[in-house]
Design an enzyme around this catalytic site. Structure first.
Site, PDB file in Angstrom:
ATOM      1  CB  ALA A  30      26.024  88.352 -49.336  1.00  0.00           C
ATOM      2  CG  ASP A  48      16.320  99.494 -60.731  1.00  0.00           C
ATOM      3  OD1 ASP A  48      17.035 100.281 -60.075  1.00  0.00           O
ATOM      4  OD2 ASP A  48      16.301  99.487 -61.965  1.00  0.00           O
ATOM      5  CG  HIS A  49      20.594  99.733 -56.185  1.00  0.00           C
ATOM      6  ND1 HIS A  49      21.091  99.181 -57.328  1.00  0.00           N
ATOM      7  CD2 HIS A  49      21.321 100.843 -55.957  1.00  0.00           C
ATOM      8  CE1 HIS A  49      22.084  99.921 -57.773  1.00  0.00           C
ATOM      9  NE2 HIS A  49      22.243 100.939 -56.968  1.00  0.00           N
ATOM     10  CG  HIS A  76      19.742 101.871 -62.311  1.00  0.00           C
ATOM     11  ND1 HIS A  76      19.277 100.822 -61.552  1.00  0.00           N
ATOM     12  CD2 HIS A  76      21.054 101.607 -62.526  1.00  0.00           C
ATOM     13  CE1 HIS A  76      20.269  99.978 -61.315  1.00  0.00           C
ATOM     14  NE2 HIS A  76      21.355 100.431 -61.904  1.00  0.00           N
ATOM     15  CE  LYS A  87      28.335 108.627 -56.836  1.00  0.00           C
ATOM     16  NZ  LYS A  87      27.607 107.768 -57.747  1.00  0.00           N
TER      17      LYS A  87
END
Ligand code: NAD
Length: 500
Positions: free
Chosen positions: A30, A190-191, A253, A356
């Site tokens: 949040a 699902d970001h 993802h 990454k």
């Protein structure tokens, strides 16, 4: 008035009227994502006067203390003191234990008051940013304690991940939610679906007829999806040791990205048509037998780095000494449908890898060499969609080597998100909140897709549980994973495009 950033069309945005309740309103998510994203929607004019935000959690806070917490969370984005103050004046706080119906009575009373005060038309969004074990409980009480309005234009539920930890638990959760909400009211987050470059797959595919026409077994040799991380488990072993890369990254993802790549062409660009087109592919995904798991999937667990600066997974705090957990997964997906007969979809994800990166590499078929010796360097054309850390599209094509008499060479066309575009790009959480407020489920996971992904992943996990790995740790921290993952592609005559 703000502008929508939806589907490439710039239109003046209408103000959205809603009450938004954040369960877990004092939590990490949040504070880091949800409040800054909501503030951005306010600054863009999607939220103006007719909105109220209720934060709820176990902590005891006054409205004023809660508003200060929100102000602190948006400090980086707030460039105008009065605007920020006006924004937080719409925030209210209710202390609850989500397992106790008493808290819902307090919420109901406040909701009804706010409804009247801000003229919210009974429109409600409930965002569950709490531990997953509470999702079903909250949905049940929202219904039984009367928080779902029957006079509103909408009542919607946004639900954080993870959606279950197996098909069985996901199905149980789904049926709990279904007691209170219809499926088109449930927004499963699902970001990755909120990421700009994931949303770029559809316009690339369907906006360019030559790519659309070639997006099938006739022109595509294989498709590769990589989600690689440099970091290790970073003190999260309590959760991660029970999930592994398979449940933490593949089931959700990776499979959601696969949905955009493997889907049929939707009849239009509505959420219903998009889901139907994705489900045509998800329903054709081959679920593996234990033997097929052994042939098509590779698991890994990281060892120490070559220079000894990184410890092996088994030495990480809270990891059991005999852990069989996978910190790396690579595999081959097959879709039993006309479009994809014989086309492997390779996926991989892991921790402590060389780089990454979240990326898609679409490997097209190689042309026939009509150039003789001049064409000896012909390669497979590759369309690469780089999602993270930088948004980029690379298209590697065969062209003439401009320095030679006649010799082909691969050349790469590159487009990169500009700094100015990047500054304007909404964060995934902002997009998801905005889309949910607008009732657009295009970028949320639907139940059918989630359930197929669980069945697929469960079959792999079960096969692995039956046959413990004997070679762990099987990759060095800082490498691109186990050798077996390279061999998986090599036996089909293929290779990973991204080498770290
Ligand atoms: P957190 O532990 O920081 O916060 C949890 C919140 O729930 C707190 O506000 C706490 O007071 C409240 N809470 C706990 N028990 C409660 C109870 N019985 N009654 C009422 N409130 C209660 O968790 P978080 O990191 O903010 O994660 C929240 C959700 O978001 C989880 O589902 C998590 O999987 C998901 N998520 C988090 C992140 C992240 O970056 N933090 C990223 C993706 C998904």
């Amino acid at each position: 008035m703000g502008k929508t950033f939806k589907k490439g069309v710039i239109i003046v945005s209408a103000e959205i009227t809603t009450l938004l309740t954040f369960f877990g309103g004092t939590g990490d998510l949040a504070k880091r994502k949800l409040y800054p994203s909501t503030y951005s929607l306010y600054k863009k004019g999607f939220l103006q006067n007719h909105f109220a935000i209720v934060g709820s959690s176990r902590q005891t806070l006054t409205d004023e203390e809660f508003r200060q917490l929100v102000l602190d969370s948006i400090a980086e984005e707030a460039d105008n003191y009065e605007q920020a103050q006006d924004f937080v004046s719409h925030f209210y706080y209710v202390q609850t234990d989500v397992t106790d119906p008493k808290g819902y009575a307090k919420l109901l009373e406040l909701n009804n008051k706010l409804d009247e005060h801000y003229q919210l038309k009974g429109n409600r969004i409930f965002y569950m940013s709490v531990a997953p074990r509470f999702f079903g409980t909250i949905a049940r009480y929202l219904k039984s304690e009367g928080l779902i309005t029957d006079n509103g234009e909408f009542n919607r539920l946004m639900i954080e991940k993870p959606f279950g930890s197996s098909y069985e638990t996901a199905e149980k959760l789904q049926s709990e939610l279904a007691e209170a909400f219809d499926d088109d009211q449930i927004y499963r987050i699902d970001h990755y679906l909120g990421k700009e470059m994931v949303q770029n797959i559809a316009p690339l595919r369907f906006g360019n007829p030559m790519l659309d026409a070639a997006w099938n077994k006739d022109y595509i040799e294989n498709i590769q999806v990589t989600l690689s991380e440099v970091l290790g488990v970073e003190g999260r072993a309590g959760y991660y040791d029970t999930a592994g890369a398979l449940r933490d990254m593949i089931q959700n993802h990776t499979m959601q990205i696969i949905g955009w790549l493997a889907m049929e062409k939707p009849t239009d660009f509505t959420d219903k048509a998009i889901r139907a087109a994705k489900n045509a592919a998800f329903n054709a995904l081959k679920i593996y037998s234990p033997q097929e798991v052994a042939e098509n999937f590779v698991r890994g667990q990281y060892g120490a780095s070559a220079d000894g600066s990184q410890i092996k997974y088994l030495d990480e705090p809270d990891v059991p000494a005999d852990s069989q957990n996978n910190t790396y997964v690579a595999g081959k997906l097959q879709f039993d449908m006309d479009r994809w007969q014989g086309v492997p979809f390779y996926i991989r994800s892991g921790k402590r890898l060389a780089a990454k990166a979240t990326r898609v590499d679409v490997v097209f078929k190689k042309g026939v060499n009509i150039f003789g010796v001049g064409g000896e360097k012909l390669v497979n054309p590759v369309l690469s969609i780089l999602i993270d850390p930088v948004g980029k599209i690379e298209f590697t094509l065969n062209a003439k080597d401009t320095t030679s008499e006649f010799q082909t060479r691969p050349d790469t066309l590159t487009w990169e998100v500009s700094a100015s575009d990047k500054a304007m790009t909404p964060s995934p959480y902002e997009r998801m909140l905005h889309d949910c407020m607008n009732g657009d489920g295009s970028n949320f996971a639907d139940w059918n897709g989630v359930s197929v992904a669980w069945k697929f992943v469960d079959a792999i996990q079960e096969a692995w549980d039956q046959k413990p790995a004997t070679d762990f740790p099987n990759y060095v921290s800082g490498s691109m994973g186990p050798k077996a993952a390279d061999e998986l592609l090599a036996k089909d005559g293929n290779a990973w495009i991204f080498k770290g």
